[in-house]
Motif scaffolding. Structure first.
Motif, PDB file in Angstrom:
ATOM      1  N   VAL A 272       0.850  -1.195   0.000  1.00 28.67           N
ATOM      2  CA  VAL A 272       0.000   0.000   0.000  1.00 28.67           C
ATOM      3  C   VAL A 272       0.880   1.237   0.000  1.00 28.67           C
ATOM      4  O   VAL A 272       1.838   1.334   0.763  1.00 28.67           O
ATOM      5  CB  VAL A 272      -0.939   0.017   1.236  1.00 28.67           C
ATOM      6  N   LEU A 273       0.549   2.174  -0.879  1.00 29.12           N
ATOM      7  CA  LEU A 273       1.250   3.453  -0.922  1.00 29.12           C
ATOM      8  C   LEU A 273       0.323   4.521  -0.340  1.00 29.12           C
ATOM      9  O   LEU A 273      -0.768   4.752  -0.865  1.00 29.12           O
ATOM     10  CB  LEU A 273       1.633   3.802  -2.359  1.00 29.12           C
ATOM     11  N   ASP A 285       0.972  -6.354   3.487  1.00 26.24           N
ATOM     12  CA  ASP A 285       2.295  -6.969   3.599  1.00 26.24           C
ATOM     13  C   ASP A 285       3.377  -5.908   3.739  1.00 26.24           C
ATOM     14  O   ASP A 285       4.353  -6.083   4.432  1.00 26.24           O
ATOM     15  CB  ASP A 285       2.540  -7.872   2.389  1.00 26.24           C
ATOM     16  N   ILE A 286       3.193  -4.801   3.020  1.00 26.42           N
ATOM     17  CA  ILE A 286       4.076  -3.656   3.241  1.00 26.42           C
ATOM     18  C   ILE A 286       3.277  -2.370   3.004  1.00 26.42           C
ATOM     19  O   ILE A 286       2.531  -2.264   2.036  1.00 26.42           O
ATOM     20  CB  ILE A 286       5.363  -3.730   2.366  1.00 26.42           C
ATOM     21  N   VAL A 287       3.427  -1.450   3.941  1.00 31.29           N
ATOM     22  CA  VAL A 287       2.764  -0.150   3.830  1.00 31.29           C
ATOM     23  C   VAL A 287       3.859   0.910   3.743  1.00 31.29           C
ATOM     24  O   VAL A 287       4.691   1.004   4.641  1.00 31.29           O
ATOM     25  CB  VAL A 287       1.852   0.124   5.049  1.00 31.29           C
ATOM     26  N   ALA A 313      10.489  -5.415  -2.143  1.00 32.29           N
ATOM     27  CA  ALA A 313       9.650  -6.185  -1.212  1.00 32.29           C
ATOM     28  C   ALA A 313       8.956  -7.349  -1.904  1.00 32.29           C
ATOM     29  O   ALA A 313       8.324  -8.178  -1.246  1.00 32.29           O
ATOM     30  CB  ALA A 313       8.612  -5.273  -0.576  1.00 32.29           C
ATOM     31  N   ASN A 314       9.073  -7.432  -3.239  1.00 37.37           N
ATOM     32  CA  ASN A 314       8.476  -8.542  -3.989  1.00 37.37           C
ATOM     33  C   ASN A 314       6.988  -8.749  -3.756  1.00 37.37           C
ATOM     34  O   ASN A 314       6.552  -9.888  -3.578  1.00 37.37           O
ATOM     35  CB  ASN A 314       9.219  -9.847  -3.661  1.00 37.37           C
ATOM     36  N   ILE A 318       0.101  -3.691  -5.894  1.00 36.13           N
ATOM     37  CA  ILE A 318       0.219  -2.466  -5.088  1.00 36.13           C
ATOM     38  C   ILE A 318      -1.063  -1.653  -5.244  1.00 36.13           C
ATOM     39  O   ILE A 318      -1.544  -1.459  -6.360  1.00 36.13           O
ATOM     40  CB  ILE A 318       1.403  -1.590  -5.566  1.00 36.13           C
ATOM     41  N   TYR A 319      -1.599  -1.184  -4.126  1.00 31.88           N
ATOM     42  CA  TYR A 319      -2.691  -0.209  -4.165  1.00 31.88           C
ATOM     43  C   TYR A 319      -2.143   1.127  -3.692  1.00 31.88           C
ATOM     44  O   TYR A 319      -1.469   1.185  -2.660  1.00 31.88           O
ATOM     45  CB  TYR A 319      -3.847  -0.638  -3.255  1.00 31.88           C
ATOM     46  N   SER A 320      -2.416   2.181  -4.452  1.00 33.38           N
ATOM     47  CA  SER A 320      -1.966   3.510  -4.049  1.00 33.38           C
ATOM     48  C   SER A 320      -3.141   4.444  -3.867  1.00 33.38           C
ATOM     49  O   SER A 320      -4.111   4.392  -4.623  1.00 33.38           O
ATOM     50  CB  SER A 320      -1.033   4.106  -5.107  1.00 33.38           C
TER      51      SER A 320
END
Ligand code: AMP
Ligand code: MG
Length: 350
Positions: A272-273, A285-287, A313-314, A318-320
Motif C-alpha cells: 500500500v502506498l 504486507d508492506i505499507v 519487497a516482492n 500495489i494499491y496507491s
C-alpha cells in the motif's frame, strides 16, 4: 565496465574546481557517459554534439531511439548555441525559471547537437538545472549535455546515486553522488516552438506558475493515455513501472483496505502506498508512507523511491491512494498514472 562513483556531497566553494568534477568532466569530453544529480532526478549525461557518446546513453538505458533527449546547459550562451532563436516569450520564461525544472522546446540550430538527441525533430529541448553539481559539471566540461533520467528504460527515475547504480552499474562510466535530489519528479516540458506555449509533460514548474508569468498556456491532448501523442515522442512509452501491477484507488482508506483484504484472501502479497495522514489505517504486507498530503511536494520527492521499495519487497500487487491534481499534484498523479498503466479503481458513492 567498472562504474566509477565520485562522492561530492556539497559544493562549498563555487570558485574551486573539485578534482572529482574535473575527472568526470574529462570523461565526458572523451565521449563517456556520466550520471549526475539535478534538482529533479539524476540525469545520464553525454556530449550532446557527439553522436557516439549519445548512442551510449540509449544503449545503457535500453531507451527507444525515437525518444528525444533534453539538452542541459549551464549558461545562456550555451542555450543560445543549440537553438535557432529564442522568442521573447521563451526568454521571459528562462529569466524567471532558470536555473530550474522547466524544459523549453525550441527550434534547433542546425548541426549544434547530434540528430540522435532530437530524434530527427526540427526542435530541441533545453534546460538549465538548478543544482550546483550539475551546473559545475556542465561548466567544467564546456559541453551542452544530453541527459535523460539515469534509469533503465521503463524503471522509476532515480532520485539517489544508489538508484542509478541499481539500474546502471557496469553499464556507464561513472556516477557523481550528490545525495538525494530535491523535487523528485522530472522537469515540466513546455513546447515554445508554436504560437501558444503548450505543456507536453507536467513537472517541477506548475501550470499556475507558468500562467502567472505568460498569461496563457495550453496542454497537449492525450498527455495521459493515448499512445503515440505526436508532439512528444517520449509520451507513448510506459514509464516508471514497478514490477508488480499498481492500482490507483480513488476512494476512502476504508475502501482501499477492503481491496487489500480481498487480494490477500486470494493469497497475494499486497503493498500500500499512502501518506502520513492515513498510514495507521492499513494492514498489508508492506505499507509505504510517502510524505504528507499537507505538502504534496513531499510525496513527489519520495514517490520513485517508494516504487523501487515495492520492487525490493516482492509484492504481487500495489494499491496507491490518489492525490489532488493541483500544483505539483498534477505531475505527481501524471507519474503515478503512468506507473499504474492507467489503472484506477473508483469507490462507488451512494
Ligand atoms: P527524459 O529524458 O526521460 O526526462 O524525457 C524527456 C522528455 O522530453 C520526453 O518526454 C521527450 O519526449 C521530451 N522531449 C525531448 N525533446 C523533445 C522535442 N524536441 N520535442 C518534444 N518533446 C521533447
Ligand atoms: Mg526518463
Amino acid at each position: 565496465m567498472k562504474t566509477r562513483v565520485w562522492v561530492v556531497d556539497n559544493i562549498v566553494d563555487k570558485q574551486r574546481s573539485y578534482p572529482q568534477i574535473r575527472e568526470a568532466a574529462e570523461w565526458l569530453r572523451a565521449g563517456e557517459v556520466v550520471a549526475f544529480p539535478t534538482e529533479t532526478v539524476y540525469g545520464l549525461g553525454a556530449d550532446a554534439a557527439n553522436t557516439e557518446a549519445v548512442e551510449k546513453i540509449f544503449a545503457a538505458k535500453g531507451r527507444p531511439s525515437d525518444n528525444p533527449l533534453i539538452v542541459h546547459v549551464a549558461t545562456m550562451a550555451q542555450a543560445e548555441s543549440v537553438v535557432a532563436a529564442i522568442p521573447p516569450l521563451a526568454r521571459t520564461l528562462m529569466e524567471r525559471f532558470w536555473p530550474g525544472p522547466l524544459t523549453l522546446v525550441l527550434p534547433k540550430r542546425k548541426g549544434a547537437v547530434s540528430e540522435r538527441v532530437t530524434a530527427g525533430l526540427p526542435t530541441v529541448a533545453v534546460r538549465m538545472p538548478a543544482h550546483p553539481l550539475a551546473l559545475a559539471l556542465i561548466e567544467e566540461s564546456g559541453l551542452a549535455l544530453a541527459a535523460p533520467s539515469a534509469n533503465r528504460s521503463g524503471r522509476p527515475s532515480p532520485t539517489t546515486a544508489a538508484h542509478v547504480l541499481a539500474d546502471l552499474n557496469g553499464r556507464i562510466a561513472g556516477v557523481m553522488d550528490g545525495g538525494p535530489t530535491g523535487i523528485g519528479v522530472e522537469s515540466t516540458v513546455l513546447d515554445c516552438s508554436q504560437t501558444v506555449p503548450t505543456i507536453l509533460r507536467p513537472g517541477g514548474v506548475t501550470k499556475e506558475a507558468l500562467m502567472k508569468v505568460i498569461g496563457h498556456v495550453a496542454e497537449a491532448a492525450g498527455q495521459e493515455h493515448e499512445p503515440g501523442a505526436p508532439k512528444a515522442p517520449g509520451m507513448k512509452y510506459t514509464h516508471y513501472a514497478p514490477k508488480a501491477p499498481l492500482w490507483i484507488v480513488a476512494g476512502s482508506p476504508a475502501f482501499l483496505q477492503q481491496l487489500v483484504e480481498e487480494s490477500r484472501a486470494e493469497g497475494k502479497a499486497v503493498g500500500v502506498l499512502t501518506t502520513e495522514e492515513h498510514r495507521g489505517q492499513y494492514a498489508a504486507d508492506i505499507v509505504i508512507s510517502c510524505g504528507t498530503r499537507r505538502a504534496l511536494e513531499t510525496v513527489a520527492r519520495q514517490l520513485y523511491d517508494a516504487l523501487r521499495r515495492f520492487d525490493d519487497a516482492n509484492v504481487d500487487l500495489i494499491y496507491s491512494e490518489a492525490f489532488p491534481e493541483e500544483g505539483i499534484g498534477v505531475a505527481l498523479m501524471n507519474r503515478l498514472r503512468k506507473a499504474a498503466g492507467g489503472r484506477v479503481i473508483h469507490e462507488q458513492h451512494e
